[in-house]
Scaffold this motif. Structure first.
Motif, PDB file in Angstrom:
ATOM      1  N   ALA A  49       0.837  -1.187   0.000  1.00  0.00           N
ATOM      2  CA  ALA A  49       0.000   0.000   0.000  1.00  0.00           C
ATOM      3  C   ALA A  49       0.874   1.239   0.000  1.00  0.00           C
ATOM      4  O   ALA A  49       1.964   1.240   0.570  1.00  0.00           O
ATOM      5  CB  ALA A  49      -0.925   0.021   1.215  1.00  0.00           C
ATOM      6  N   THR A  50       0.392   2.290  -0.641  1.00  0.00           N
ATOM      7  CA  THR A  50       1.090   3.568  -0.649  1.00  0.00           C
ATOM      8  C   THR A  50       0.096   4.695  -0.431  1.00  0.00           C
ATOM      9  O   THR A  50      -1.097   4.552  -0.706  1.00  0.00           O
ATOM     10  CB  THR A  50       1.838   3.837  -1.963  1.00  0.00           C
ATOM     11  OG1 THR A  50       0.913   3.849  -3.050  1.00  0.00           O
ATOM     12  CG2 THR A  50       2.907   2.787  -2.206  1.00  0.00           C
ATOM     13  N   ILE A  51       0.614   5.804   0.037  1.00  0.00           N
ATOM     14  CA  ILE A  51      -0.182   7.018   0.159  1.00  0.00           C
ATOM     15  C   ILE A  51       0.703   8.176  -0.269  1.00  0.00           C
ATOM     16  O   ILE A  51       1.822   8.333   0.208  1.00  0.00           O
ATOM     17  CB  ILE A  51      -0.741   7.197   1.590  1.00  0.00           C
ATOM     18  CG1 ILE A  51      -1.598   8.464   1.678  1.00  0.00           C
ATOM     19  CG2 ILE A  51       0.380   7.211   2.626  1.00  0.00           C
ATOM     20  CD1 ILE A  51      -2.416   8.539   2.960  1.00  0.00           C
ATOM     21  N   THR A  52       0.215   8.982  -1.201  1.00  0.00           N
ATOM     22  CA  THR A  52       0.985  10.101  -1.714  1.00  0.00           C
ATOM     23  C   THR A  52       0.818  11.315  -0.821  1.00  0.00           C
ATOM     24  O   THR A  52      -0.028  11.350   0.071  1.00  0.00           O
ATOM     25  CB  THR A  52       0.558  10.467  -3.138  1.00  0.00           C
ATOM     26  OG1 THR A  52      -0.768  11.022  -3.110  1.00  0.00           O
ATOM     27  CG2 THR A  52       0.580   9.251  -4.052  1.00  0.00           C
ATOM     28  N   SER A  53       1.631  12.326  -1.094  1.00  0.00           N
ATOM     29  CA  SER A  53       1.536  13.563  -0.331  1.00  0.00           C
ATOM     30  C   SER A  53       0.177  14.222  -0.502  1.00  0.00           C
ATOM     31  O   SER A  53      -0.255  14.987   0.361  1.00  0.00           O
ATOM     32  CB  SER A  53       2.645  14.529  -0.756  1.00  0.00           C
ATOM     33  OG  SER A  53       2.544  14.855  -2.130  1.00  0.00           O
ATOM     34  N   GLY A  54      -0.504  13.929  -1.614  1.00  0.00           N
ATOM     35  CA  GLY A  54      -1.827  14.466  -1.853  1.00  0.00           C
ATOM     36  C   GLY A  54      -2.947  13.645  -1.243  1.00  0.00           C
ATOM     37  O   GLY A  54      -4.119  14.024  -1.345  1.00  0.00           O
ATOM     38  N   GLY A  55      -2.605  12.521  -0.618  1.00  0.00           N
ATOM     39  CA  GLY A  55      -3.596  11.703   0.051  1.00  0.00           C
ATOM     40  C   GLY A  55      -4.158  10.566  -0.777  1.00  0.00           C
ATOM     41  O   GLY A  55      -5.075   9.871  -0.323  1.00  0.00           O
ATOM     42  N   ARG A  71      -1.560   8.107   7.435  1.00  0.00           N
ATOM     43  CA  ARG A  71      -0.363   8.841   7.820  1.00  0.00           C
ATOM     44  C   ARG A  71      -0.702   9.898   8.851  1.00  0.00           C
ATOM     45  O   ARG A  71      -1.854  10.307   8.994  1.00  0.00           O
ATOM     46  CB  ARG A  71       0.276   9.493   6.596  1.00  0.00           C
ATOM     47  CG  ARG A  71      -0.581  10.600   5.996  1.00  0.00           C
ATOM     48  CD  ARG A  71       0.001  11.158   4.731  1.00  0.00           C
ATOM     49  NE  ARG A  71      -0.835  12.214   4.181  1.00  0.00           N
ATOM     50  CZ  ARG A  71      -0.685  12.748   3.000  1.00  0.00           C
ATOM     51  NH1 ARG A  71       0.302  12.323   2.210  1.00  0.00           N
ATOM     52  NH2 ARG A  71      -1.493  13.700   2.577  1.00  0.00           N
ATOM     53  N   ASP A  72       0.317  10.342   9.533  1.00  0.00           N
ATOM     54  CA  ASP A  72       0.203  11.440  10.469  1.00  0.00           C
ATOM     55  C   ASP A  72       0.894  12.624   9.823  1.00  0.00           C
ATOM     56  O   ASP A  72       2.119  12.726   9.838  1.00  0.00           O
ATOM     57  CB  ASP A  72       0.844  11.076  11.806  1.00  0.00           C
ATOM     58  CG  ASP A  72       0.534  12.082  12.895  1.00  0.00           C
ATOM     59  OD1 ASP A  72       0.767  11.764  14.075  1.00  0.00           O
ATOM     60  OD2 ASP A  72       0.055  13.185  12.580  1.00  0.00           O
ATOM     61  N   ASN A  73       0.122  13.472   9.220  1.00  0.00           N
ATOM     62  CA  ASN A  73       0.624  14.622   8.478  1.00  0.00           C
ATOM     63  C   ASN A  73       0.433  15.885   9.303  1.00  0.00           C
ATOM     64  O   ASN A  73      -0.696  16.156   9.726  1.00  0.00           O
ATOM     65  CB  ASN A  73      -0.119  14.728   7.147  1.00  0.00           C
ATOM     66  CG  ASN A  73       0.477  15.756   6.208  1.00  0.00           C
ATOM     67  OD1 ASN A  73       1.604  16.196   6.377  1.00  0.00           O
ATOM     68  ND2 ASN A  73      -0.299  16.133   5.209  1.00  0.00           N
ATOM     69  N   PRO A  74       1.458  16.670   9.544  1.00  0.00           N
ATOM     70  CA  PRO A  74       2.789  16.714   8.924  1.00  0.00           C
ATOM     71  C   PRO A  74       3.848  15.838   9.582  1.00  0.00           C
ATOM     72  O   PRO A  74       5.006  15.860   9.156  1.00  0.00           O
ATOM     73  CB  PRO A  74       3.162  18.189   9.066  1.00  0.00           C
ATOM     74  CG  PRO A  74       2.553  18.590  10.363  1.00  0.00           C
ATOM     75  CD  PRO A  74       1.239  17.838  10.419  1.00  0.00           C
ATOM     76  N   LYS A  75       3.477  15.080  10.599  1.00  0.00           N
ATOM     77  CA  LYS A  75       4.438  14.174  11.203  1.00  0.00           C
ATOM     78  C   LYS A  75       4.801  13.082  10.208  1.00  0.00           C
ATOM     79  O   LYS A  75       3.974  12.652   9.410  1.00  0.00           O
ATOM     80  CB  LYS A  75       3.878  13.547  12.477  1.00  0.00           C
ATOM     81  CG  LYS A  75       3.637  14.529  13.598  1.00  0.00           C
ATOM     82  CD  LYS A  75       3.095  13.830  14.835  1.00  0.00           C
ATOM     83  CE  LYS A  75       2.876  14.798  15.968  1.00  0.00           C
ATOM     84  NZ  LYS A  75       2.339  14.117  17.177  1.00  0.00           N
ATOM     85  N   ILE A  76       6.029  12.647  10.252  1.00  0.00           N
ATOM     86  CA  ILE A  76       6.484  11.607   9.343  1.00  0.00           C
ATOM     87  C   ILE A  76       6.223  10.252  10.003  1.00  0.00           C
ATOM     88  O   ILE A  76       7.123   9.612  10.558  1.00  0.00           O
ATOM     89  CB  ILE A  76       7.957  11.781   8.973  1.00  0.00           C
ATOM     90  CG1 ILE A  76       8.202  13.199   8.442  1.00  0.00           C
ATOM     91  CG2 ILE A  76       8.364  10.752   7.915  1.00  0.00           C
ATOM     92  CD1 ILE A  76       9.636  13.505   8.124  1.00  0.00           C
ATOM     93  N   THR A  77       4.988   9.846   9.934  1.00  0.00           N
ATOM     94  CA  THR A  77       4.547   8.585  10.501  1.00  0.00           C
ATOM     95  C   THR A  77       3.534   7.960   9.564  1.00  0.00           C
ATOM     96  O   THR A  77       2.662   8.648   9.035  1.00  0.00           O
ATOM     97  CB  THR A  77       3.900   8.783  11.886  1.00  0.00           C
ATOM     98  OG1 THR A  77       4.787   9.523  12.731  1.00  0.00           O
ATOM     99  CG2 THR A  77       3.587   7.445  12.524  1.00  0.00           C
TER     100      THR A  77
END
Length: 116
Positions: A49-55, A71-77
């Motif tokens: 699975a992947t998730i881009t910066s755009g969600g 993801r935890d945005n802006p945390k890098i998790t």
């Protein structure tokens, strides 16, 4: 340097659930996507699975409907919630982060074993 630390793997019975977590430390310039890959014995590493910066999320057909990446945005998790686990899901799961400059970062992996 960048370090990715995965956690949450373990032994679970078929039909059970696990949540994998990946926490990154260090400086990563402009993330374009985060994701999870897995590698079973005797097989090549494959995208889970992947998730881009755009969600935008993408899943392998084999896990669609059972796994959820977040993801935890802006945390890098990044997380991987795994439900309805099957023996075929047994593998070492690796966290991955790709930057817009082409750099790739990998965690050391966490073992997931699905067995009765």
């Amino acid at each position: 340097q960048v370090q990715l630390v995965e956690s949450g793997g373990g032994l679970v019975q078929p039909g059970g659930s696990l949540r994998l977590s990946c926490v990154a430390s260090g400086t990563i310039f402009r993330i374009y996507a985060m994701g999870w890959y897995r590698q079973a014995p005797g097989k090549r590493r494959e995208l889970v699975a992947t998730i881009t910066s755009g969600g935008t999320r993408n899943y392998a057909d084999s896990v669609k409907g059972r796994f959820t990446i977040s993801r935890d945005n802006p945390k890098i998790t990044v997380y991987l919630q795994m439900n309805s686990l099957e023996p075929e899901d047994t593998a070492v799961y690796y966290c991955n982060i790709g930057s817009t400059s082409g750099l790739q970062y990998w965690g050391q992996g966490t073992q997931v074993t699905v067995s009765s």
